[in-house]
Each structure stands twice: as C-alpha cells, then as structure tokens.
Design an enzyme around this catalytic site. Structure first.
Site, PDB file in Angstrom:
ATOM      1  N   CYS A 108       7.686 106.844-110.473  1.00 30.86           N
ATOM      2  CA  CYS A 108       7.129 105.998-109.434  1.00 30.86           C
ATOM      3  C   CYS A 108       7.918 104.989-109.422  1.00 30.86           C
ATOM      4  O   CYS A 108       8.511 104.227-110.221  1.00 30.86           O
ATOM      5  CB  CYS A 108       5.826 105.309-110.027  1.00 30.86           C
ATOM      6  SG  CYS A 108       4.798 104.070-108.859  1.00 30.86           S
ATOM      7  N   ALA A 232       4.180 116.085-101.357  1.00 33.00           N
ATOM      8  CA  ALA A 232       3.292 114.886-101.101  1.00 33.00           C
ATOM      9  C   ALA A 232       2.828 114.538 -99.881  1.00 33.00           C
ATOM     10  O   ALA A 232       2.023 114.928 -99.280  1.00 33.00           O
ATOM     11  CB  ALA A 232       3.870 113.819-101.804  1.00 33.00           C
ATOM     12  N   GLU A 233       3.917 114.086 -98.982  1.00 31.42           N
ATOM     13  CA  GLU A 233       3.597 113.540 -97.661  1.00 31.42           C
ATOM     14  C   GLU A 233       3.323 114.824 -96.720  1.00 31.42           C
ATOM     15  O   GLU A 233       2.430 114.432 -96.027  1.00 31.42           O
ATOM     16  CB  GLU A 233       4.948 112.737 -97.189  1.00 31.42           C
ATOM     17  CG  GLU A 233       4.723 111.966 -95.822  1.00 31.42           C
ATOM     18  CD  GLU A 233       3.948 110.777 -96.094  1.00 31.42           C
ATOM     19  OE1 GLU A 233       3.329 110.073 -95.195  1.00 31.42           O
ATOM     20  OE2 GLU A 233       3.629 110.378 -97.291  1.00 31.42           O
TER      21      GLU A 233
END
Length: 458
Positions: A108, A232-233
């Site tokens: 992250c 993810a996206e």
C-alpha cells in the site's frame, strides 16, 4: 497434517489459481468476490484489514470476516497491514480458521499507510519484516504470503523477494510499480522486475499491474513466467475480465445487487462499485450520477441502476432529435436518440453516437441538448479532448501500450516515465564519487555540488 508450502500450497490448496482478484480497500468485499468468482476468478483476497483493530475489536472482526464467510468464497487469502510481529500474529491466529492463507500487506503506497507506518513504507525495514514473517510462519497453521511493490533497482527488488522467501513467505504477489508510482500518475508497471523476481525465487509468484483484459493476462504470464495474474482496477470496471467477456453493464450491476441482498455490505461499497460499472453511461446521464451519489438505501441505488438500464437499452423517445430537432425521435441503445423519419440520411450514414441527444426527460425539442461523439474503437462516448479520439477505457489501454500522454483524460504515462527516468539519473549522479581537484564545494562556488551534478537541490 503438515502445513503445505510453496508450489504444493499453490497447486493443492489454491487449486493452481491463475486468475486472482486483488485485495482492495472497501472494494473486495464478499459480494464482489462472489460476483468475480462467478465470472472466472479462481482466488480472491479480502480487503486490507488493520491487524491492531482486528485484535482489539470484536465487531470489526465480525463485520469484516466472521460474518462474510461462505463455502463458495474459497480459496480465500486474508490480508493484514501491520508493523508489529506479535500483533500481526495475534490477528492472523484469529483469522486463520476462516481462510487458506494470511497475507502481509507490503504494497500500500497511500498516505494513510505512511502515517500508520505500514504497507510499502516498511520495505526498507528488512529486519522487522524478517521477524514478522518468521514468527507467523512458525505459529500459524496456514501459510503466510506477501504482496509487495518493487524498488527502482531490479537487483534490490530481487534481494528483497529472496529475503522474504528465506523468512518463510510461501507466495509473493508482486506489483510492478514503486511506492512513488501512485495516484493520477502511476505509470506502467514493470514486468521486467516481476520476471526477475520469478526467476530468482523458488515459490509461486503472482503479477500485478497493467491488467485490463484477458489478453493482458495471457501476455503477462508469457512475458514473466508467473503462476498467476492479479487484477484490481480492471476487475472493478469489468468483473468478467477473466472470462474474456464484456457483458452488458446492467447485467453485471443487477447480478451484483442481487448478491448484495443476500450478503449485505455498507452502502458506500455498493455505490463505489456502481460508479465503476456505470462509468461511461454516467458521463452521459449526469443527473443520474448525482442521484446515485445522494441515495441513502439499497433500493434507491437499485432504482437508479434500473433507470440507467432503461436509458441504455432503449431510452424514451420524447426528446427531440439532435440532428433536426424533430419530435418523432427513434430511441436507440444507451438512451441516445436520432430521428429516422426526418433524418434518414444521417441515420444510415452515421452511428447514433455521432449525432445524438442524451435523453433529458423533457418533451420539448428545445430542451438542453448535448452532443456525444463515438469512440473510434467501441460504442462508448469519446472524450471531447482525447488525443486519440477514444473513450477513457480505450484511451488508457492505448496510452499505456504506446507510453503516451492524453491530457484530456488525465493520462500521463509518458510524462511519468520521463520523470521517473530523470529521478533515477539524479540518484545515479548523487551516488557518483567526487572527482579530485574540483576545488571549493561551497554553495554556488566553482566546482560546487550543483555544478558537478548538473542539478539543483530542492
């Protein structure tokens, strides 16, 4: 029964998973995971959970894991952020009976991770990470895995991955971007870094980054040799990505909302997913975008979604034709209208997207009208200032492929790459040994540091 490790863990426990849904804060909840699994995902991660809160708050555990367990949601990896070995292990012990592995978030890059001192901001603290992985590997009944970001240097990234493997990590998910590559200027992910890691370790590796369609998945596996690919996206915009399909958006929205009714989650999660799924139609129907942002119940969200479906499927022919302002407009797909009776030539010659009106619900031909041109590659409206004459989705793929910029869509792959290369050059200059006989290195003097390196320090 002994704990499975490495490739045995990947092939037996995870079923040799190749199509993986990434851990996403507030976005990879149970309902979304079940939707993704129905459409080709073979392994899912939970959203990132905060280890310290998970240990001390029973309600947090219940809301984020215990109440979200169902037989269809396996194999499952639970991800934690942590910076204390004991806290990480305590949280993992509370979660291990509800999953197939525990993942430590080392990827992250957001400011909240910097403030909390976790995620990618631990990647320089190798002693701490070693202690965390060793302790978890010794005490857990399930394997421990890690999701990491790369360093600018390939060799340092490889040494980092090897250190985690020696400590006891049984699977690595590698996001091919540095922690500085985030926000609106992420730049392309480096498959070269991922390929180097895969060759250097003896545990399974998942690749993350640059995945927008099934072809990207296949190309990534071929280019890097990884065991699986994580999205993810791309998954948020099309949860059927791993099927190689792009179903009608309302099909996915309806299916997701039906799952949410069975497995409730916070309305903010639902709304965020629908903003992604309905991205292009909401650019056309701005008033429905505002409505979706304001509704306070699941039924309200569903009502907006149904209205969007109607607009996209057929629209309503009470609005005037954009080409001639005629009253008898023929409704066409996605809620955009063009008049067949008064504009037959334009109907034959041009796509409805090229001369059309966003339905406003008004019977007056003088209603506010907006012109939307068609993307050169698909049926979505293109960006008015796109340099490629494409919609944002197609533009993003092309700009990434060509390492180009599109200021109209806020995509700056070329600019980010140039900044990254310039930063690397500056770092190289800073590390060069000083040459003898440079004279006074005082500020601004002959042979000063800024003169030698050719850069100004800020």
């Amino acid at each position: 029964m002994p704990k499975l490790q490495g490739f045995e863990f990947w092939s037996c426990t995870l079923g040799g998973a190749r199509h993986v849904v990434a851990p996403m804060v507030d976005q990879s909840e149970l309902a979304w995971r079940l939707l993704s699994r129905r459409h080709g995902a073979q392994l899912c991660y939970t959203p990132m959970l905060h280890a310290q809160v998970f240990v001390r708050d029973a309600n947090y555990r219940k809301e984020n894991l215990y109440c979200e367990v169902c037989p269809e949601d396996r194999p499952l990896i639970v991800q934690f952020c942590a910076n204390d070995p004991e806290v990480f292990v305590q949280a993992a012990l509370l979660a291990q009976d509800h999953c197939d592995a525990i993942d430590l978030n080392l990827g992250c890059p957001q400011m909240i991770a910097k403030r909390g001192h976790y995620g990618a901001f631990l990647q320089e603290e190798w002693d701490l990470l070693q202690r965390m992985i060793v302790l978890a590997h010794e005490r857990l009944s399930v394997p421990v895995t890690c999701k990491i970001r790369v360093f600018p240097e390939i060799d340092k990234t490889v040494r980092y991955a090897q250190m985690l493997e020696r400590a006891g990590c049984q699977l690595l998910a590698v996001h091919g971007r540095t922690k500085e590559q985030k926000g609106p200027l992420p730049g392309p992910a480096s498959w070269e870094h991922i390929r180097a890691v895969r060759k250097a370790v003896n545990i399974p590796v998942f690749a993350n980054g640059n995945i927008q369609c099934l072809r990207d998945v296949e190309q990534c596996i071929q280019a890097t040799g990884v065991q699986g690919v994580m999205s993810a996206e791309g998954n948020l915009h099309n949860p059927a990505l791993f099927e190689g399909r792009s179903p009608a958006v309302w099909e996915l929205a309806e299916e997701y909302l039906e799952i949410v009714r069975q497995h409730p989650c916070p309305l903010s999660y639902v709304r965020a997913h629908l903003f992604k799924l309905w991205h292009h139609p909401l650019q056309v129907h701005q008033h429905l975008r505002e409505e979706l942002a304001k509704v306070k119940s699941l039924e309200g969200v569903s009502a907006v979604s149904r209205e969007l479906k109607l607009r996209c499927q057929a629209g309503v022919g009470t609005a005037g034709c954009h080409a001639c302002a005629g009253r008898e407009a023929l409704s066409v797909t996605r809620g955009l209208v063009l008049c067949r009776r008064t504009c037959p030539g334009r109907w034959r010659e041009r796509s409805p997207w090229e001369a059309c009106l966003s339905f406003t619900g008004s019977a007056s031909p003088t209603s506010a009208q907006a012109k939307y041109a068609k993307c050169d590659q698909c049926g979505n409206p293109k960006g008015n200032r796109c340099v490629f004459n494409l919609c944002r989705g197609c533009c993003k793929k092309r700009a990434f492929r060509e390492t180009a910029d599109c200021p109209g869509h806020g995509l700056l792959f070329k600019t980010k790459l140039e900044k990254s290369l310039a930063w690397q050059r500056d770092q190289s200059r800073l590390q060069e040994p000083q040459q003898p006989g440079l004279g006074d290195l005082g500020p601004g003097g002959p042979g000063s540091f800024s003169e030698v390196t050719g850069s100004a320090l800020t």
